[in-house]
Design a protein around this motif. Sequence first.
Motif, short mmCIF file in Angstrom:
data_model
loop_
_atom_site.label_atom_id
_atom_site.label_comp_id
_atom_site.label_asym_id
_atom_site.label_seq_id
_atom_site.Cartn_x
_atom_site.Cartn_y
_atom_site.Cartn_z
N THR A 11 35.59 31.10 35.60
CA THR A 11 34.37 30.97 34.80
C THR A 11 34.48 29.82 33.81
OG1 THR A 11 33.88 33.34 34.99
CG2 THR A 11 32.87 32.17 33.16
N ALA A 12 35.64 29.68 33.14
CA ALA A 12 35.84 28.60 32.18
C ALA A 12 35.74 27.24 32.86
CB ALA A 12 37.19 28.76 31.50
N SER B 128 30.48 36.08 37.00
CA SER B 128 30.55 37.07 35.93
C SER B 128 29.51 38.17 36.11
CB SER B 128 30.37 36.40 34.57
OG SER B 128 29.12 35.77 34.48
N ALA C 182 33.74 32.17 26.75
CA ALA C 182 33.50 31.43 28.00
C ALA C 182 32.66 32.24 28.97
CB ALA C 182 34.84 31.05 28.65
N ILE C 183 32.98 33.52 29.12
CA ILE C 183 32.19 34.37 30.02
C ILE C 183 30.77 34.50 29.50
CG2 ILE C 183 31.87 36.77 30.74
CD1 ILE C 183 34.77 36.93 31.39
N GLU D 61 42.50 42.56 28.95
CA GLU D 61 43.11 41.25 29.14
C GLU D 61 42.28 40.10 28.56
OE1 GLU D 61 45.72 41.62 33.15
OE2 GLU D 61 43.57 41.39 33.48
N LEU D 62 41.06 40.35 28.08
CA LEU D 62 40.18 39.29 27.59
C LEU D 62 40.33 39.10 26.09
CD1 LEU D 62 36.71 39.73 29.36
CD2 LEU D 62 38.24 37.77 29.50
N ARG E 36 41.32 38.39 34.92
CA ARG E 36 41.94 37.16 34.45
C ARG E 36 41.58 35.99 35.35
NH1 ARG E 36 48.13 37.59 33.02
NH2 ARG E 36 47.16 38.98 31.49
N GLY F 126 38.28 33.53 26.10
CA GLY F 126 37.80 33.95 27.41
C GLY F 126 36.49 34.69 27.33
N THR G 66 38.88 35.86 37.16
CA THR G 66 37.46 35.64 36.91
C THR G 66 37.26 34.77 35.68
OG1 THR G 66 36.86 37.76 37.92
CG2 THR G 66 35.27 36.80 36.39
N THR G 67 38.03 35.03 34.60
CA THR G 67 37.89 34.28 33.36
C THR G 67 38.27 32.82 33.54
OG1 THR G 67 38.41 36.28 32.11
CG2 THR G 67 38.58 34.20 30.94
N ILE G 68 39.37 32.56 34.25
CA ILE G 68 39.81 31.18 34.47
C ILE G 68 38.76 30.41 35.27
CG2 ILE G 68 41.52 29.74 35.64
CD1 ILE G 68 43.58 31.95 34.98
#
Length: 412
Positions: free
Chosen positions: A146-147, A280, A17-18, A9-10, A140, A14, A142-144
């Motif tokens: 983190t950003a 992360s 960003a991570i 999904e990354l 997903r 993203g 986690t990515t949002i």
Amino acid sequence: MSRTQLKRELGLPGAVAIGMASMLGAGVFTVWGPAVAAAGSAITLLIALAIATGVAYCNADSSARLAARYPQSGGAYLYGNKRLNPAAGFLAGWSFLTGKSASAAAMALTLGSYLAPDYAKPLAVAAIIVLLAVNLLGIRKTTIATAIFLLVTLGILAIIITTGWSAGSWRETLDEASVHGTFTAAGLLFFAFAGYARLATLGEEVRRPQWTIPRAIPLALVLTVAVYLLVAATALHVLGSATLSESTTALADVAAAVNPALIPIVAIGAAVAATGVLLSLLAGMGRTALAMARDGWLPRRFTAVSERFSVPWVAEVAAATAAIVIVSVFDIVTAIGFSSFCVLIYYAVANASATTLNGRKVVPWLGLVGCLLMAIALPPESALSGATVIALGMLVYFVLARRAGRNRADAA
């Protein structure tokens, strides 16, 4: 309902960003004082930063090439197994899990110390539990998150840099530079870089990993190094190397020197940055534990993946539990030194694995030597405690490997 495979999904944004959020954490707020004290002067601090950057680049290049070739979870644990031997893979995996558990504890303690020093440990434990819950909702989410944390951190660092350079400079200097001290400082500064290859441990969740990972890791590293150079120059400009060497909260001291009204903003920035890295970091620890469990070096229960959210939930709960235990035992400085030693060993295995690939040989060899030199140069208590824990892990490995060999022989 659980399964054992993760979803891809990354994408590139993203992933970058991570990568950046993994580096712009507690280190950028806490590491400058101990680093300049070890380096001995402003010039050697910048040399140490250049050394740490160079080794980080070598490690990033090696990790990116290996991750593109082996786009599964596990990072250097997987690469050591594939390119060297199972013992090297286990060494990497064990070093990562122990080192990153200490790093997670340092991040959580930083968050607690900046927000409420008298309640640092309870806040640290609470932060780990809340972020574990976020991670369990899927990569997903986690990515949002983190950003968002990354954007807030960059904004606050921009305020500190801008106001710092608008103030007059201090002229206090140190003059006790040495080669050993420079490498010690580089090893401490490496703690602030150590998240750049987090994507390698999340390789199974990256879309088009052969294309995305080799671009995301170097891009995240370059952008973060630029931020670090600006922050280091600002701290030296405002405080001078002598004052900075005595600081454990460098950017808070910068804020106090130029405009005390900024102190609460810096505290919020440190907490947000530590939160982003911790988020992360817990994800990466869970994926490495998942890979080791798949190979039988950790309990098979760790291979469980949530059917609904596609996360290795048992491994993530175990990783968070380990971090909570370390929070109860370590302080921030001890956690940073211990983490740096273990993570340098982890990347040494990654570089050693990359030397077996076709193509560039110089870069991974430079990374391997640099990792070992910085690990040896760390404060003795950090190197000794890290080496002891790694030796205990390898003892367990050889006992398990011997038992597995006997079982195969009996079956034959």
